[in-house]
Design a protein around this motif. Sequence first.
Motif, short mmCIF file in Angstrom:
data_model
loop_
_atom_site.label_atom_id
_atom_site.label_comp_id
_atom_site.label_asym_id
_atom_site.label_seq_id
_atom_site.Cartn_x
_atom_site.Cartn_y
_atom_site.Cartn_z
N ALA A 27 0.91 -1.35 -0.18
CA ALA A 27 0.07 -0.10 0.02
C ALA A 27 0.91 1.32 0.04
O ALA A 27 0.51 2.25 -0.69
N LEU A 28 1.99 1.26 0.73
CA LEU A 28 2.77 2.65 0.77
C LEU A 28 3.47 2.61 -0.54
O LEU A 28 3.77 3.75 -0.90
N LYS A 29 3.76 1.58 -1.01
CA LYS A 29 4.40 1.71 -2.46
C LYS A 29 3.74 2.34 -3.42
O LYS A 29 4.17 3.29 -4.32
N GLU A 30 2.43 1.90 -3.42
CA GLU A 30 1.43 2.25 -4.42
C GLU A 30 1.14 3.65 -4.26
O GLU A 30 0.84 4.66 -5.04
N TRP A 31 0.89 4.12 -2.93
CA TRP A 31 0.83 5.67 -2.46
C TRP A 31 2.03 6.27 -3.02
O TRP A 31 1.63 7.50 -3.59
N GLY A 32 2.98 5.98 -2.95
CA GLY A 32 4.06 6.78 -3.33
C GLY A 32 4.26 6.98 -4.93
O GLY A 32 4.66 7.95 -5.10
N THR A 33 3.98 6.03 -5.51
CA THR A 33 3.68 5.93 -6.93
C THR A 33 2.76 6.84 -7.40
O THR A 33 2.89 7.92 -8.51
N ALA A 34 1.52 6.91 -6.89
CA ALA A 34 0.43 7.87 -7.05
C ALA A 34 0.62 9.14 -6.69
O ALA A 34 -0.16 10.11 -7.01
N HIS A 35 1.59 9.61 -5.64
CA HIS A 35 1.59 10.84 -5.10
C HIS A 35 3.26 11.20 -5.12
O HIS A 35 3.85 11.35 -4.18
N ARG A 36 3.76 11.36 -6.45
CA ARG A 36 5.20 11.73 -6.58
C ARG A 36 5.44 13.09 -6.11
O ARG A 36 6.76 13.41 -6.07
N TYR A 37 4.73 13.82 -5.78
CA TYR A 37 5.07 15.32 -5.29
C TYR A 37 5.51 15.09 -4.06
O TYR A 37 6.11 16.12 -3.29
N ALA A 38 5.18 13.94 -3.11
CA ALA A 38 5.66 13.94 -1.89
C ALA A 38 6.96 13.50 -2.04
O ALA A 38 7.82 12.63 -2.64
N GLY A 39 7.94 14.27 -1.09
CA GLY A 39 9.25 14.07 -0.97
C GLY A 39 9.73 12.92 -0.10
O GLY A 39 8.73 12.29 0.43
N SER A 40 10.94 12.44 -0.10
CA SER A 40 11.27 11.46 0.75
C SER A 40 11.26 11.68 2.17
O SER A 40 10.88 10.59 2.72
N GLY A 41 11.24 12.81 2.64
CA GLY A 41 10.98 12.92 3.85
C GLY A 41 9.51 12.68 4.39
O GLY A 41 9.10 12.09 5.31
N ASP A 42 8.56 13.14 3.42
CA ASP A 42 7.31 12.77 3.40
C ASP A 42 6.87 11.47 3.55
O ASP A 42 6.21 11.04 4.34
N ARG A 43 7.44 10.65 2.53
CA ARG A 43 7.09 9.15 2.47
C ARG A 43 7.77 8.48 3.66
O ARG A 43 6.87 7.76 4.23
N ALA A 44 8.74 9.03 4.37
CA ALA A 44 9.43 8.23 5.60
C ALA A 44 8.51 8.64 6.68
O ALA A 44 8.33 7.70 7.33
N ALA A 45 7.78 9.75 6.63
CA ALA A 45 7.09 10.12 7.94
C ALA A 45 5.70 9.60 7.73
O ALA A 45 5.43 9.10 8.96
N ILE A 46 5.21 9.51 6.70
CA ILE A 46 4.11 8.59 6.50
C ILE A 46 4.17 7.18 6.98
O ILE A 46 3.33 6.61 7.40
N SER A 47 5.16 6.63 6.24
CA SER A 47 5.59 5.11 6.90
C SER A 47 5.72 4.79 8.17
O SER A 47 5.23 3.92 8.46
N GLY A 48 6.41 5.92 8.66
CA GLY A 48 6.53 5.59 10.27
C GLY A 48 5.28 5.82 11.04
O GLY A 48 4.98 4.95 11.96
N LEU A 49 4.42 6.67 10.50
CA LEU A 49 3.06 6.71 10.95
C LEU A 49 2.29 5.15 10.61
O LEU A 49 1.67 4.75 11.89
N ILE A 50 2.38 4.85 9.77
CA ILE A 50 1.57 3.50 9.25
C ILE A 50 2.09 2.54 9.85
O ILE A 50 1.55 1.57 10.62
N TRP A 51 3.32 2.32 10.29
CA TRP A 51 4.08 1.09 10.96
C TRP A 51 3.72 1.33 12.55
O TRP A 51 3.40 0.31 13.16
N ASP A 52 3.79 2.67 13.03
CA ASP A 52 3.47 2.76 14.38
C ASP A 52 1.98 2.46 14.75
O ASP A 52 1.52 1.79 15.69
#
Length: 432
Positions: A27-52
């Motif tokens: 799900a995270l990979k597909e979200w990142g592909t669909a939201h390419r405007y999100a920077g690496s810091g955004d993706r890392a922060a969102i991933s951290g939220l999901i895993w938590d």
Amino acid sequence: MTPAARLSAAIELIETIDAQRVPAAKALKEWGTAHRYAGSGDRAAISGLIWDVLRRRASSAWLMDADTPRARVLGMMRLERGMNTEAIAVLCDGGRFAPEPLSEAERSALTSRTLDGAPPHIAGDYPEWLDAPLAAVFGDDRVAEATAMASRAPLDLRVNTLKAKREKVLASLKHLGARETPWSPIGLRIELGADARNPGIHAEEDFIKGAVEVQDEGSQLAALFSAAKPGEQVIDLCAGAGGKTLALAAMMQGKGRLIATDHDKRQLAPIYERLSRAGVHNADVRAPKGDTDPLADIKASADLVLIDAPCTGTGTWRRNPDAKWRMRPGALEVRLKDQAEVLDRASALVKPGGRIAYVTCSVLRSENGDQVRSFLSRHPEFSIQPLNETASVLWDKAEDFENAALKSAEGWLLTPRRTGTDGFFVSVLKKA
């Protein structure tokens, strides 16, 4: 993206994971592909939220008295991130890209509800069907042990002593915050914050040149307990991608015969490049071909057979919290059968006086001590070798480590709460 927008994205992703029943990583990979405007810091922060959220799925829902994606995210912010009601309300202000404002019920839950009175499987965040197995191992400590298994793991590295010394690599990786691991004499640790991106270790010169490998400290110790020596014939029977094969090679100092194999040749795919990068020249990788036994020429001649056994992976929940909620009782039964088969296979490969190092990344007794006892009943020519005999010659912290680990007659259990490592069970079995 603002912190509030990241929170909204996390809620939407949890909704997707629930509705489509897909693994979180997908799900995270597909979200990142669909939201390419999100920077690496955004993706890392969102991933951290999901895993938590996945780490605290049950307790967060209990805290909020509601099992919805939004409730779990809000409850996690209180339980895992330690945010108070007002700090959470600032993020949920209903503004552009922000979650809707907190309801009165949400405010009340965040302010007044606790985990007091929650059943152990809720407070400890694990499937209810695993409560009895965990109680059999940890008793009343199971909530504390499971809570530690729900925390975020650090990034551990193993220094490849074929190419480098720990002191030198420690100095060159200081910019990543590397420090010595508490127990392993060849380990380094990089602590990771809740929103931290994983450091680009694969781009570091030390990694490229084979001086370090990514490996949890518990996995390093499991290999060390096998006491592989230069000049021995050693078999890594469930080598997979080769993490413990590389550790064994370093312990053997390039001397002797090291054979790596796995029942699934696809698992072996990364091992060739890893062995080359690490400078290992005495390893023979044997991939299965059809029904042919790749070890048919080995007849009771190995000094050591290491079994990194297929298991449920309950000891690695802090690295893969999604797995604990997807685990089913049937998977455990399959693993128990696989473990018995690989132990029986190893028994025929070991020479008299040789040993089997049986390792799992599980904390369940059925995969650990029970499996060892069952093996000994089938193979009375083997006996348990006390691990303190192996550990005492490895490093000067052996006594403290022995006090930290959970000991049984069959072996030692490492856990995040006790040893600060992933959950690992180790038993060494010696052939008469």
